[in-house]
Design a protein around this motif. Sequence first.
Motif, mmCIF file in Angstrom:
data_model
loop_
_atom_site.group_PDB
_atom_site.id
_atom_site.type_symbol
_atom_site.label_atom_id
_atom_site.label_comp_id
_atom_site.label_asym_id
_atom_site.label_seq_id
_atom_site.Cartn_x
_atom_site.Cartn_y
_atom_site.Cartn_z
ATOM 1 N N ARG A 154 0.728 -1.275 -0.002
ATOM 2 C CA ARG A 154 -0.238 0.091 -0.102
ATOM 3 C C ARG A 154 0.945 1.434 -0.120
ATOM 4 O O ARG A 154 0.598 2.345 -0.639
ATOM 5 N N SER B 149 -8.824 4.828 0.909
ATOM 6 C CA SER B 149 -10.014 3.948 0.485
ATOM 7 C C SER B 149 -10.944 5.096 0.317
ATOM 8 O O SER B 149 -11.404 5.649 1.477
ATOM 9 N N HIS C 215 -14.156 -0.400 4.090
ATOM 10 C CA HIS C 215 -13.245 0.140 3.119
ATOM 11 C C HIS C 215 -12.342 -0.829 2.653
ATOM 12 O O HIS C 215 -12.431 -2.159 3.097
ATOM 13 N N ILE D 294 -8.729 -1.063 -3.034
ATOM 14 C CA ILE D 294 -8.893 0.506 -3.203
ATOM 15 C C ILE D 294 -9.115 1.053 -4.595
ATOM 16 O O ILE D 294 -9.848 1.962 -5.020
#
Length: 333
Positions: free
Chosen positions: A98, A107, A118, A125
């Motif tokens: 991430r 997100s 999320h 995402i």
Amino acid sequence: MTPRSPAKAAPVELLLSPVDNNRLANLCGALDENLRQIETGLDVAIARRGERFTLRGEAGQTARASEALQMFYALAANALSVDEIQLGLIELMNRPARRDAQSGSGSPALLTRKTELHGRTPRQIEYLKNIQEHDITFGTGPAGTGKTYLAVASAIDAIEREFVQRIVLTRPAVEAGERLGFLPGDLAQKVDPYLRPLYDALYDLMGFDKVAKLFERGAIEIAPLAYMRGRTLNHAFIILDEAQNTTPEQMKMFLTRIGIGAKAVVTGDVTQIDLQRGQKSGLIEARKILKDVRGIAFSEFQKEDVVRHPLVARIVSAYEAHTAAEEAKHGDK
């Protein structure tokens, strides 16, 4: 020569502080169930004496387990459920990737009953952003990656914000031929069990009473794909689930149902095709035909995105390894 398995690293000692017996109890869970989840998810062994923990396993995994214990200890002011532990482990395992994702890529917030909902992985995402930014989004990948659940959550978010007037959920009725012919009822009743996952997602994200009210006023509709023919769906959020089981003709029919102010999400797993032998999958063909069409986004999930019990990702990996070994064996022959 037989390949050597990775050597076990020296045990890692961890002391959680400041000492708080209530937090320790919440961290460990009833009968140490939360610790067992961490052991299973990260493939380590955890021994505990008070606030002192001893972690055994491969070096990288014990480091992650240590990070996980500290993270959950900080969150343990209240009791931690098994769900929170499993989802937290998934986020932890995807945290390095991430950081490499696009800068500031948080997100998207979704208006559902689950305020904590999320994207848990970078691809999730990206998927949520694709849905918000494109009129048509394809989400493909193995089971458990959240393709359908996040699509339903996005549909609920859209209707709550009044971006659309209704939600239409559909699946191909692959099993509605001879094998279901003996069941009573019309086509919708015959395929209702196959639509059940969509009902489950709606109830989970909105609550039974609210979903029932929206059904009553026609704001939510769930129907077999065959019922889409001849319709034009305006100002609707449309989800086609299990799209790998559509024929090319059905996929084209579905995509051309989309009207003014509508948004569509197509989900499927191309490794789980139930069509008759030799029958082309509309999902596979659509990805080839539409890959360069502006306004259409494609999200490809991998086994790393599985958001279920920690063992599910390992099961997927084991099956992939077995399939690759079988293909290599037949190739040699």
